[in-house]
Scaffold this active site. Structure first.
Site, PDB file in Angstrom:
ATOM      1  N   ASP A  30     -13.053   5.875   0.862  1.00  0.00           N
ATOM      2  CA  ASP A  30     -12.088   4.795   0.645  1.00  0.00           C
ATOM      3  C   ASP A  30     -12.673   3.411   0.928  1.00  0.00           C
ATOM      4  O   ASP A  30     -13.776   3.269   1.476  1.00  0.00           O
ATOM      5  CB  ASP A  30     -10.835   5.026   1.514  1.00  0.00           C
ATOM      6  CG  ASP A  30     -11.168   5.472   2.944  1.00  0.00           C
ATOM      7  OD1 ASP A  30     -12.299   5.214   3.394  1.00  0.00           O
ATOM      8  OD2 ASP A  30     -10.305   6.069   3.590  1.00  0.00           O
ATOM      9  N   ASN A  51      -1.542   9.306  11.967  1.00  0.00           N
ATOM     10  CA  ASN A  51      -0.298   9.700  11.282  1.00  0.00           C
ATOM     11  C   ASN A  51      -0.538  10.865  10.318  1.00  0.00           C
ATOM     12  O   ASN A  51       0.302  11.161   9.472  1.00  0.00           O
ATOM     13  CB  ASN A  51       0.288   8.505  10.513  1.00  0.00           C
ATOM     14  CG  ASN A  51      -0.623   8.032   9.387  1.00  0.00           C
ATOM     15  OD1 ASN A  51      -1.768   8.489   9.259  1.00  0.00           O
ATOM     16  ND2 ASN A  51      -0.132   7.127   8.564  1.00  0.00           N
ATOM     17  N   HIS A 110      -3.066  11.112   8.082  1.00  0.00           N
ATOM     18  CA  HIS A 110      -3.733  10.812   6.814  1.00  0.00           C
ATOM     19  C   HIS A 110      -5.176  11.315   6.817  1.00  0.00           C
ATOM     20  O   HIS A 110      -5.814  11.451   7.855  1.00  0.00           O
ATOM     21  CB  HIS A 110      -3.629   9.323   6.439  1.00  0.00           C
ATOM     22  CG  HIS A 110      -4.499   8.375   7.204  1.00  0.00           C
ATOM     23  ND1 HIS A 110      -4.073   7.122   7.580  1.00  0.00           N
ATOM     24  CD2 HIS A 110      -5.778   8.457   7.645  1.00  0.00           C
ATOM     25  CE1 HIS A 110      -5.056   6.496   8.213  1.00  0.00           C
ATOM     26  NE2 HIS A 110      -6.102   7.293   8.261  1.00  0.00           N
ATOM     27  N   GLU A 134      -1.815   8.352   2.699  1.00  0.00           N
ATOM     28  CA  GLU A 134      -0.755   8.145   3.686  1.00  0.00           C
ATOM     29  C   GLU A 134       0.428   9.064   3.417  1.00  0.00           C
ATOM     30  O   GLU A 134       0.722   9.380   2.261  1.00  0.00           O
ATOM     31  CB  GLU A 134      -0.268   6.692   3.588  1.00  0.00           C
ATOM     32  CG  GLU A 134      -1.339   5.656   3.907  1.00  0.00           C
ATOM     33  CD  GLU A 134      -1.503   5.412   5.397  1.00  0.00           C
ATOM     34  OE1 GLU A 134      -1.605   6.375   6.173  1.00  0.00           O
ATOM     35  OE2 GLU A 134      -1.528   4.241   5.775  1.00  0.00           O
TER      36      GLU A 134
HETATM   37  C1  GLP Z   1      -9.139   5.570   8.835  1.00  0.00           C
HETATM   38  C2  GLP Z   1      -9.894   6.077   7.593  1.00  0.00           C
HETATM   39  C3  GLP Z   1     -10.066   7.540   7.651  1.00  0.00           C
HETATM   40  C4  GLP Z   1     -10.486   7.864   9.077  1.00  0.00           C
HETATM   41  C5  GLP Z   1      -9.306   7.766   9.970  1.00  0.00           C
HETATM   42  C6  GLP Z   1      -9.589   7.998  11.448  1.00  0.00           C
HETATM   43  O1  GLP Z   1      -8.062   4.778   8.552  1.00  0.00           O
HETATM   44  N1  GLP Z   1      -9.382   5.707   6.311  1.00  0.00           N
HETATM   45  O2  GLP Z   1     -11.012   7.962   6.695  1.00  0.00           O
HETATM   46  O3  GLP Z   1     -10.985   9.170   9.143  1.00  0.00           O
HETATM   47  O4  GLP Z   1      -8.612   6.578   9.708  1.00  0.00           O
HETATM   48  O5  GLP Z   1     -10.211   6.908  12.051  1.00  0.00           O
HETATM   49  P1  GLP Z   1     -10.818   6.924  13.516  1.00  0.00           P
HETATM   50  O6  GLP Z   1     -11.989   7.840  13.462  1.00  0.00           O
HETATM   51  O7  GLP Z   1     -11.200   5.517  13.790  1.00  0.00           O
HETATM   52  O8  GLP Z   1      -9.766   7.446  14.421  1.00  0.00           O
END
Ligand code: GLP
Length: 253
Positions: A75, A144, A146, A151
Site C-alpha cells: 500500500d 482494527n 486491517h 479497512e
Molecule cells: C499499517 C499498514 C499495514 C501494517 C499495519 C500494522 O497501517 N498499512 O500494512 O501492517 O498498519 O502496523 P504496525 O506494524 O506499525 O503496528
C-alpha cells in the site's frame, strides 16, 4: 487454521529474525515469484535482519538475488511519493533499497502521487497479476483488524483499490506525522483481500500485547467483514508468527 502454522516466539527480536530468514528462503527458492512486502513498525526489525542476512551471502549469490529482486508493497498513502519522508516508498527505500542498492523500480509500490488514484490502483493490481501474482505475502496486522489498508468492513474478494482510512488507523499511524492523526492522509491505495488471498503463501506477523485481542478475533473467530484479517483463515498456506505478548489471548488449540 492448523496449529502447526502458528509459531509463538519469545519477543519481537526473535520474531524479526525468524521472519527475515523465511523471506530470504522464499526469495532464493522462488526467484521468479515476487515477494509481497509490508510496512509498519513491526517490519522495521524484519528488514534490518533481512539486510544483514543478504549481506552475509556469498557475493555471487547476493548479486544474483538482487539482480532478480522483484517485490510489490501492499500500500501507499494517496498524495505522498518517494520524496515525502512519511511515504511507504521512502520507508522501503531507506530500509531495503538504500542498504541493498535496490532501485525503487524493483521495489514496486502504488504511486501515491498519481493524479487518478482509482486508475493507479487498477494499474497496480494489473501489474501484480502480470508479474504472476505474489509468491510469499508478508503481512502485519492493524489494531482494527486491517491487513494492508483493507479497512473494516471489507469483503474477502475486495480488489486493489483506493480506500478511505478510518480514524482508528490514522491514530495508529500518527507517530510518523508529528503525532497528529489529522495530518495522516485520508486515503490510500492498497492491494485488496483478493490479491492477498491469491498469493501462493501468506506470512502474518504480529507483535505486542496490545494486538492480542484482535489477533484472537482474526484467527479464532468466524471470518467476517469487521475483521478483514480473519479472511486469511481461508488461505491454504497461512503461516502466523507472533511473539508471546500478541499470543496472550489465543485459546489453546
Ligand atoms: C499499517 C499498514 C499495514 C501494517 C499495519 C500494522 O497501517 N498499512 O500494512 O501492517 O498498519 O502496523 P504496525 O506494524 O506499525 O503496528
Amino acid at each position: 487454521m492448523a496449529s502447526a502454522a502458528l509459531e509463538v516466539l519469545a519477543d519481537p527480536a526473535a520474531v524479526a529474525e525468524r521472519v527475515a530468514r523465511l523471506l530470504l528462503e522464499a526469495a532464493l527458492q522462488f526467484p521468479g515469484a515476487p515477494l509481497g512486502l509490508a510496512t509498519g513498525r513491526t517490519m522495521v526489525p524484519v528488514y534490518q535482519h533481512l539486510v544483514a542476512l543478504i549481506d552475509e551471502l556469498p557475493s555471487l549469490q547476493r548479486q544474483g538475488l538482487l539482480q532478480h529482486w522483484c517485490s510489490f508493497n501492499l500500500d501507499e498513502y494517496v498524495g505522498l511519493g518517494p520524496a515525502d519522508r512519511q511515504s511507504f516508498a521512502a520507508t522501503m527505500a531507506s530500509h531495503l533499497g538504500a542498504p541493498l542498492g535496490l532501485p525503487l523500480q524493483q521495489l514496486n509500490l502504488p504511486d501515491g502521487r498519481a493524479g487518478d488514484p482509482a486508475a493507479e490502483a487498477a494499474r497496480y493490481g494489473a501489474a501484480v497479476l502480470e508479474a504472476g501474482g505474489i509468491g510469499l505475502q508478508l503481512l502485519g496486522l492493524g489494531s482494527n483488524g486491517h491487513v494492508g489498508f483493507n479497512e473494516p468492513p471489507c469483503a474477502a474478494d475486495a480488489p486493489c483499490r483506493c480506500v478511505q482510512l478510518s480514524w482508528a488507523t490514522r491514530i495508529q499511524n500518527a507517530a510518523a506525522f508529528g503525532a497528529d492523526p489529522a495530518a495522516v492522509p485520508e486515503q490510500a491505495i492498497t492491494l485488496g483481500t483478493r490479491e492477498i488471498l491469491q498469493a501462493r503463501s501468506v506470512l502474518l506477523v504480529v507483535t505486542g500485547a496490545e494486538k492480542a485481542p484482535i489477533l484472537r478475533r482474526a484467527l479464532q473467530e468466524p471470518p467476517c467483514e469487521q475483521v478483514p484479517a480473519s479472511w486469511l483463515q481461508h488461505h491454504p498456506q497461512l503461516r502466523v508468527i507472533v511473539d508471546a505478548g500478541a499470543a496472550a489471548a489465543l485459546k489453546p488449540t
